[in-house]
Design an enzyme around this catalytic site. Structure first.
Site, PDB file in Angstrom:
ATOM      1  N   CYS A  89       0.807  -1.228   0.000  1.00 43.15           N
ATOM      2  CA  CYS A  89       0.000   0.000   0.000  1.00 43.15           C
ATOM      3  C   CYS A  89       0.836   1.271   0.000  1.00 43.15           C
ATOM      4  O   CYS A  89       0.282   2.382  -0.039  1.00 43.15           O
ATOM      5  CB  CYS A  89      -0.946  -0.030   1.181  1.00 43.15           C
ATOM      6  SG  CYS A  89      -1.925  -1.550   1.193  1.00 43.15           S
ATOM      7  N   HIS A 138      -2.184   7.930   5.951  1.00 44.15           N
ATOM      8  CA  HIS A 138      -2.444   6.606   5.402  1.00 44.15           C
ATOM      9  C   HIS A 138      -3.821   6.151   5.895  1.00 44.15           C
ATOM     10  O   HIS A 138      -4.648   5.725   5.110  1.00 44.15           O
ATOM     11  CB  HIS A 138      -1.339   5.644   5.817  1.00 44.15           C
ATOM     12  CG  HIS A 138      -1.436   4.316   5.146  1.00 44.15           C
ATOM     13  ND1 HIS A 138      -1.470   4.177   3.791  1.00 44.15           N
ATOM     14  CD2 HIS A 138      -1.525   3.049   5.653  1.00 44.15           C
ATOM     15  CE1 HIS A 138      -1.578   2.898   3.474  1.00 44.15           C
ATOM     16  NE2 HIS A 138      -1.610   2.192   4.585  1.00 44.15           N
ATOM     17  N   HIS A 184      -9.758   2.060   0.510  1.00 40.14           N
ATOM     18  CA  HIS A 184      -8.309   1.922   0.363  1.00 40.14           C
ATOM     19  C   HIS A 184      -8.049   1.353  -1.032  1.00 40.14           C
ATOM     20  O   HIS A 184      -8.400   0.199  -1.313  1.00 40.14           O
ATOM     21  CB  HIS A 184      -7.800   0.979   1.446  1.00 40.14           C
ATOM     22  CG  HIS A 184      -6.300   0.887   1.534  1.00 40.14           C
ATOM     23  ND1 HIS A 184      -5.446   1.357   0.552  1.00 40.14           N
ATOM     24  CD2 HIS A 184      -5.497   0.384   2.515  1.00 40.14           C
ATOM     25  CE1 HIS A 184      -4.204   1.129   0.918  1.00 40.14           C
ATOM     26  NE2 HIS A 184      -4.199   0.545   2.100  1.00 40.14           N
TER      27      HIS A 184
END
Lengths: 349, 399
Positions: free
Chosen positions: B156, B289, B326
């Site tokens: 990620c 994040h 996400h």
């Protein structure tokens, strides 16, 4: 040696030659019959023999990992050993890890698909999933050696290894790391091998016991090669080579670009990092001859490394240096079928 | 005095998000506070979570099979380059893409039972799109880009790392312009994987909330056109933002969990600020994040507390994953685009559904409504499985 060029100080590898530190002096192994899955007849490839990683690198645990992660751990450790680096004397936040791969952790990816095929998507294996990620090998290298610098996994059509080498050199040049472990590799699985076969990419020697020839197609291979690249100046280092400037591109005028890179330097050696058969007529060998002329010694692409596809350049480089070409200027050159190329200048010690 | 040949600027942004194609759709949707997350029950039997999907994604019609990730990436790239299509500049440019899913979306579990049989029944061309390198190659082929091309796959953190690597390539003069970003498609493989880890929130995710339960997955792509200020000035390109600093590192503490105190992320933020040559008080906003998982969000909070410990006021932070989930390998690039949007319009986007934030005296959690403030400098922060972290510092172009 150019004092600004990063230096290549260590090699480690897990390949069909076995797990090795430094250069490879053994004779080239032959492709072996595949036994890991049922094949419709003889099928051969350059395979890594099973071994116990903990016997090579004490303390390493690989039981739940993809083979690619396990080999990366071993190869990186052997490369550090070859470079004579005591990590206790190194600022580990300044050590980068760059991993080049074409397919990543495809072995456990297939296992995850298998769990989905058996149990449905709602019944897959949570232990396997994180280990399917492409960056798992580089992450395990960082975790095992406590390396807290940049950690990257790179894939580039035909030129993943060259790209990783260039990006590593860039990190050193821009002060974002002092040392980099560059790894390149892939594993061979049933799905990968059978894709090559279905796409008619395999050489005849995959299907019989004939010697490896220059016929069309290639023999798939597997393994991981690691090298240590560091800023020049460390005492006790005995570099194999210094890595000069390089470039890679998906197209364009290969000859013009490489000549611009060489900047008037005539290489003594040209190492071909191709993905074709090993004969002198492979495209990359012809390209090399057309670019650098007749006076350079050309080291053709080796069949044992060619089957590693876009991660193969590091293996080709290791095999070429293992022939101890002697000091001089060198060019690592790869070309692809669609007009792409990668080129790195090197100073061989 | 800045050195224009070593100053990296953003001159275009291309986006495909669950809001639709284009930066304007993203901007309008987020300013309206619209959440794109909805039930993903149709993705596979037994899945009950929420996802954010890109609807009506057009095919690429040239006879080859392109993965959904390739198509998202190509659409975003076309959006970024606009009138540069067919130009010499675009042909000479480089491309650094990020992806974790790549062509996984095209593979059927039946491949595991009998690969040869699956290939005989249409799988051969689908499997050809599997490798992550294919994403950059596909974009390059579609746009006629002939410069250096690669795809990074660092879970990620990939999207932000692609931008950092592109910046390094420009400093190396590897290409006159580099398109950098990320793309990832929704697919059963990743949904199933995160579900098996019990990392998904069965309802809508609540990043940084004390009652958070996990993440939601989205899909999309974003690319930034990066070049040196010298090059952009010479061709008269508009400068949307200056990439003042970037950093990448690794926790080296656990294969999947972040460092409990966020030590690696804090160090990464510090390195990026050092490169940007700016103090902690100059940063007006952090696009976090902020996945919504219990472990990530508390570690990330500790990272901000440590990295901004010497600040005179709490650091404003939000997670825009609360809007469209996400997006994995694309997340860092999408969030870089959102950070630049925030700077250009002086609009700090709040975290949606943040009712009981993690207690922290050093973090100013953005919630409830868009905050309008001048924003000359902002950060985007990413992290991923395997312990990797990345931080990008964007600044306004000074006159």
């Amino acid at each position: 040696m150019n004092p600004k060029f990063p230096v290549l100080t260590g090699f480690g590898s897990v390949t069909p030659y076995g797990p090795l530190t430094g250069l490879i002096t053994a004779p080239a192994p032959q492709p072996r019959p595949i036994t890991a899955w049922t094949t419709p007849g003889l099928r051969r490839a350059f395979l890594v023999e099973p071994f116990r990683p903990a016997e090579i690198v004490p303390g390493v645990k690989t039981r739940r990992l993809d083979r690619l992660s396990g080999w990366a751990l071993v190869a990186a450790s052997l490369a550090l050993r070859d470079a004579g680096i005591d990590l206790n004397q190194v600022d580990r936040s300044r050590v980068a890890v760059l991993f080049a791969t074409g397919f990543g952790c495809v072995e456990l990816t297939e296992a995850f698909f298998q769990s989905a095929a058996t149990n449905g998507w709602a019944g897959t294996d949570p232990i396997t999933f994180p280990e399917t990620l492409g960056n798992a090998p580089a992450a395990h290298v960082a975790l095992f050696h406590q390396l807290r610098g940049p950690n990257l996994t790179i894939s580039s059509k035909s030129f993943a290894a060259e790209s990783a080498m260039l990006q590593a050199a860039s990190l050193l040049r821009h002060g974002q790391a002092d040392m980099a472990i560059v790894l390149a590799g892939d594993t061979l699985t049933q799905a990968v091998y059978e894709w090559y076969e279905a796409a008619h990419r395999l050489a005849p020697a995959c299907f019989n016991h004939d010697p490896v020839s220059s016929a069309a197609g290639f023999i798939p291979g597997e393994g991981v090669v690691a090298m240590v690249l560091e800023k020049p100046g460390r005492e006790l280092s005995r570099p194999y080579a210094a890595l000069g400037p390089g470039c890679w591109a998906a197209g364009g005028d290969v000859r013009a670009n490489v000549l611009q890179l060489l900047d008037g330097v005539r290489p003594d050696f040209t190492f071909c990092a191709g993905n074709g058969a090993p004969c002198a007529a492979t495209p990359v060998t012809c390209s090399a001859r057309a670019i650098v002329g007749e006076d350079t010694a050309i080291f053709p692409a080796q069949p044992i490394a060619a089957g590693m596809g876009e991660a193969s350049a590091l293996f080709h480089l290791l095999l070429a240096l293992s022939k101890r070409p002697g000091p001089g200027q060198a060019l690592l050159l790869g070309t692809s079928a669609n007009g792409g190329f990668a080129a790195l200048r090197m100073e061989i010690q | 005095m800045i050195d224009a040949s070593k100053t990296i600027v953003v001159t275009a942004i291309g986006v495909v998000s669950p809001y639709g194609a284009g930066l304007a759709a993203l901007q309008d949707g987020m300013l309206a506070g619209r959440c794109c997350l909805a039930s993903g029950a149709e993705l596979y039997p037994g899945f009950h979570g929420s996802v954010a999907q890109v609807l009506d994604l057009p095919p690429l019609l040239d006879g080859h099979h392109y993965s959904r990730t390739d198509r998202l990436a190509t659409l975003a790239a076309r959006d970024a380059v606009g009138s540069l299509m067919g130009s010499n500049l675009l042909r000479q440019s480089g491309i650094v893409m990020a992806s974790t899913v790549a062509g996984l979306s095209e593979i059927d579990p039946e491949i595991a039972r009998d690969p040869a049989e699956w290939y005989r029944h249409g799988g051969l061309s689908r499997a050809a799109s599997y490798s992550v390198s294919r994403v950059a190659a596909a974009v390059g082929e579609q746009l006629g880009i002939q410069g250096p091309a690669c795809t990074v796959s660092v879970a990620c953190a990939s999207g932000a790392m692609a931008i950092a690597l592109a910046a390094n390539m420009l400093l190396d003069d590897a290409a006159p312009m580099v398109l950098a970003g990320g793309s990832d498609a929704l697919c059963p493989f990743t949904l199933s994987g995160f579900n098996s880890l019990q990392a998904l929130d069965p309802e809508l995710c609540r990043p940084f909330d004390q009652n958070r339960k996990g993440l939601n997955i989205g899909e999309g792509a974003a690319l930034l056109a990066l070049e040196t200020l010298e090059h952009a000035t010479r061709r008269g390109a508009p400068v949307l933002a200056v990439l003042r600093g970037w950093a990448m590192n690794n926790d080296a503490s656990h294969p999947t969990a972040p460092h409990k105190e966020g030590a690696g992320l804090a160090a990464c933020i510090g390195n990026a600020l050092e490169m940007a040559a700016c103090g902690v008080d100059e940063v007006g906003y952090v696009n976090a994040h902020g996945t919504g998982t219990p472990l990530n969000d508390i570690a990330e909070t500790h990272a901000y507390e440590n990295a901004f410990a010497n600040r005179s006021t709490p650091i404003p932070v939000s997670s825009t994953k609360s809007y469209f989930g996400h997006c994995l390998g694309a997340a860092g690039a999408l969030e870089a685009a959102i950070t630049i949007l925030a700077m250009r319009y002086g609009a700090l986007f709040p975290t949606l559904r943040l009712s009981e934030p993690i207690e922290s005296a050093r973090v100013d959690w953005l919630k409830d409504a868009v905050r309008r403030v001048p924003l000359p400098l902002a950060m985007s922060v990413s992290a991923g499985f395997g312990g990797s972290n990345a931080a990008l510092v964007f600044g306004e172009m000074q006159p």
